[in-house]
Write a protein that holds these residues in place. Sequence first.
Motif, PDB file in Angstrom:
ATOM      1  N   ASN A  60      46.955  31.204  47.628  1.00  0.00           N
ATOM      2  CA  ASN A  60      46.524  31.873  46.403  1.00  0.00           C
ATOM      3  C   ASN A  60      45.462  31.117  45.633  1.00  0.00           C
ATOM      4  OD1 ASN A  60      48.150  34.223  46.433  1.00  0.00           O
ATOM      5  ND2 ASN A  60      49.931  32.969  45.918  1.00  0.00           N
ATOM      6  N   ASN A  64      48.748  35.429  49.970  1.00  0.00           N
ATOM      7  CA  ASN A  64      47.914  35.592  51.157  1.00  0.00           C
ATOM      8  C   ASN A  64      48.339  34.549  52.182  1.00  0.00           C
ATOM      9  OD1 ASN A  64      45.704  35.293  53.063  1.00  0.00           O
ATOM     10  ND2 ASN A  64      44.496  36.561  51.670  1.00  0.00           N
ATOM     11  N   TYR A 117      42.286  36.219  39.633  1.00  0.00           N
ATOM     12  CA  TYR A 117      43.519  36.787  39.071  1.00  0.00           C
ATOM     13  C   TYR A 117      43.642  36.472  37.580  1.00  0.00           C
ATOM     14  CZ  TYR A 117      45.173  37.855  43.799  1.00  0.00           C
ATOM     15  OH  TYR A 117      45.307  38.371  45.069  1.00  0.00           O
ATOM     16  N   ALA A 135      42.755  41.151  45.625  1.00  0.00           N
ATOM     17  CA  ALA A 135      43.441  40.759  46.857  1.00  0.00           C
ATOM     18  C   ALA A 135      42.692  41.229  48.099  1.00  0.00           C
ATOM     19  CB  ALA A 135      44.861  41.315  46.854  1.00  0.00           C
ATOM     20  N   ASN A 136      42.017  42.377  47.984  1.00  0.00           N
ATOM     21  CA  ASN A 136      41.303  42.954  49.128  1.00  0.00           C
ATOM     22  C   ASN A 136      39.816  42.617  49.139  1.00  0.00           C
ATOM     23  OD1 ASN A 136      43.536  44.365  50.393  1.00  0.00           O
ATOM     24  ND2 ASN A 136      43.512  45.717  48.603  1.00  0.00           N
ATOM     25  N   ASP A 137      39.435  41.595  48.361  1.00  0.00           N
ATOM     26  CA  ASP A 137      38.052  41.098  48.342  1.00  0.00           C
ATOM     27  C   ASP A 137      37.042  42.165  47.936  1.00  0.00           C
ATOM     28  OD1 ASP A 137      38.815  38.517  49.176  1.00  0.00           O
ATOM     29  OD2 ASP A 137      38.779  39.126  51.279  1.00  0.00           O
ATOM     30  N   LYS A 172      41.789  32.368  44.983  1.00  0.00           N
ATOM     31  CA  LYS A 172      41.550  33.539  44.134  1.00  0.00           C
ATOM     32  C   LYS A 172      42.131  33.376  42.732  1.00  0.00           C
ATOM     33  CE  LYS A 172      41.560  36.904  47.934  1.00  0.00           C
ATOM     34  NZ  LYS A 172      40.237  37.494  47.708  1.00  0.00           N
ATOM     35  N   GLU A 173      42.624  32.189  42.412  1.00  0.00           N
ATOM     36  CA  GLU A 173      43.330  32.019  41.155  1.00  0.00           C
ATOM     37  C   GLU A 173      42.499  32.422  39.947  1.00  0.00           C
ATOM     38  OE1 GLU A 173      46.550  29.016  39.781  1.00  0.00           O
ATOM     39  OE2 GLU A 173      44.624  28.005  39.563  1.00  0.00           O
ATOM     40  N   ILE A 187      51.516  38.256  41.732  1.00  0.00           N
ATOM     41  CA  ILE A 187      50.310  38.077  42.541  1.00  0.00           C
ATOM     42  C   ILE A 187      50.724  38.047  44.001  1.00  0.00           C
ATOM     43  CG2 ILE A 187      48.432  36.493  43.124  1.00  0.00           C
ATOM     44  CD1 ILE A 187      48.508  35.541  40.209  1.00  0.00           C
ATOM     45  N   PRO A 188      50.123  38.887  44.842  1.00  0.00           N
ATOM     46  CA  PRO A 188      50.507  38.892  46.261  1.00  0.00           C
ATOM     47  C   PRO A 188      50.087  37.608  46.953  1.00  0.00           C
ATOM     48  CG  PRO A 188      48.592  40.285  45.892  1.00  0.00           C
ATOM     49  CD  PRO A 188      49.076  39.867  44.539  1.00  0.00           C
ATOM     50  N   VAL A 195      44.627  43.969  40.620  1.00  0.00           N
ATOM     51  CA  VAL A 195      45.143  42.966  41.556  1.00  0.00           C
ATOM     52  C   VAL A 195      44.784  43.358  42.990  1.00  0.00           C
ATOM     53  CG1 VAL A 195      47.274  42.046  42.584  1.00  0.00           C
ATOM     54  CG2 VAL A 195      46.984  42.057  40.100  1.00  0.00           C
ATOM     55  N   ASP A 196      44.918  44.633  43.316  1.00  0.00           N
ATOM     56  CA  ASP A 196      44.566  45.100  44.661  1.00  0.00           C
ATOM     57  C   ASP A 196      43.086  44.878  44.959  1.00  0.00           C
ATOM     58  OD1 ASP A 196      47.152  45.864  45.221  1.00  0.00           O
ATOM     59  OD2 ASP A 196      46.837  47.990  44.740  1.00  0.00           O
TER      60      ASP A 196
END
Length: 378
Positions: free
Chosen positions: A147, A142, A154, A339-341, A150-151, A139-140, A335-336
Motif C-alpha cells: 500500500n 495490493n 489515498y 486502486a486501479n491506477d 499509493k498512500e 483501503i484495499p 478508492v477504486d
Amino acid sequence: MPLNATLAATMRAVAWFGQTNNVSVIDVPVPSIINQTDAIIRITTSAICGSDLHFYHGYTGAANVPWNLGHEAVGYVQEVGSAVSSLEVGEYVIIPDNAHSGHYGQEHPISFGSGSPNYGGLQAEYARVPFADMSLIPIPFNNQTGNATKELDYLMISDVFTTGWQALTYSGFEPGDTVAVFGAGPVGLLAAYSALLRGSSRVYSVDQVPDRLALAESIGAVPIQFNASDPVQQILAQEPNGVTRALDCVGFESVNATGQRADGLVPRNLLSVVAQQGGIAIAGVYTGGQNNTRGAANAATVPAEVPISIFELWRKAVTVGSGIVLPLEHAHSLVDLVANDRAFPSFVVSSIIDIEQAPEYYRRYSDHLEHKIVIRFP
C-alpha cells in the motif's frame, strides 16, 4: 493488544493556541477508547489543508484553546471497541475529514481538527474515530506492491480529492462540458483534475500564483492568471457564450488582483462567466458573521452576507450547488480509481515533512510557497 499496553501516554500533535499566523507542536495525551463504537488509528500520514489556514489566519476557530489541528489522514487500526464489527486491528484505512455522527443521513457530521472538545485533530500520531464502522474507509491491499506506493493518493481522498470531485457534481457537470475553476489550491487543482477525468472538453484554472497555474497546465487545464487582467474576460475571449460550469474552490479568503481580500468576488465571477442555463458550485468554505474568540481573532471581519446579482442568476437560469462535502458519499468510487491506477491525486503534494517542521511549513503554505504538505510519521 490494548492500546495503553503498547504506547506511551503522550504523542506529538500540531496545536492552535489562538495566535494568528502561528502553530505549535506539543505533547498531548494519546487517545483511548471511550465508546465501544470507537477505533484508535495509528496515523502514518496526515496533511495540512487550506482550511487549516483559515484557523492559522484567525478567521475561524474555537475558544477552548489550545486544540489540535488537522482533518486528513490515513493509518492503521490500532484498537477497536467491542461494538465495532467491520474492522480489524491492523487494517489500513482513510480517516475522512468529517466522521459519521451515528445518525442516519449524516445530518451532523463530526469534524476533526476544528476545536471540538470531544475529538482532536489528525495532525498527530494517533486519533480516536467515533462510529468507526460508518466513518472509516478501508483501503484495499495490493498483493504485488503493498500500500505504501499509493498512500499519498489515498490520503487525498480524506478531503481534497473528494471535495474537488463533489464540487464538480454540485455544478451539474456532464461529459463534454466546459469548466472554469476559480482557485488552484489543492481543492481547485483536484476539481480541475476531476473534470478532466470525467470528460470535460476544456478546463480553465484561475489563480494568481504562477507555480499553481503551472501545475494546472501540467494536467491539461488552461491557466488563467488574474493578476494580468480580468479572469472573466480572459475566459470569455475563448468561450464567448460562457462556460457550462463554474466552480468556487476558494471560499471567503478570496483576494483581488492586488492581493487584498475581496468578499464575494468569486461568486460574482462565477455568475459572469457561466453560460445560459449553466451551473455553478460553491465548494470553498464560507463561515461569515462569527464572533471574536480566542481561537478566531479576525472572525468578525468576515461578513455573513456578500452581494451577488439575483437578477443575473435568474436571467441566465443558472443552477447552484453548494455545501459541506462528506467523503463517505464518494469514497469507495474514488478508492477504486486510485486502486486501479486511473487517478493519481497526489500530484498536488509539494513537500513531505516531519511533524516538528509543521510551524515552518504552515508559514510556507500561507505564503503560497507550497501546493500541498504531507506530514509523515515513523
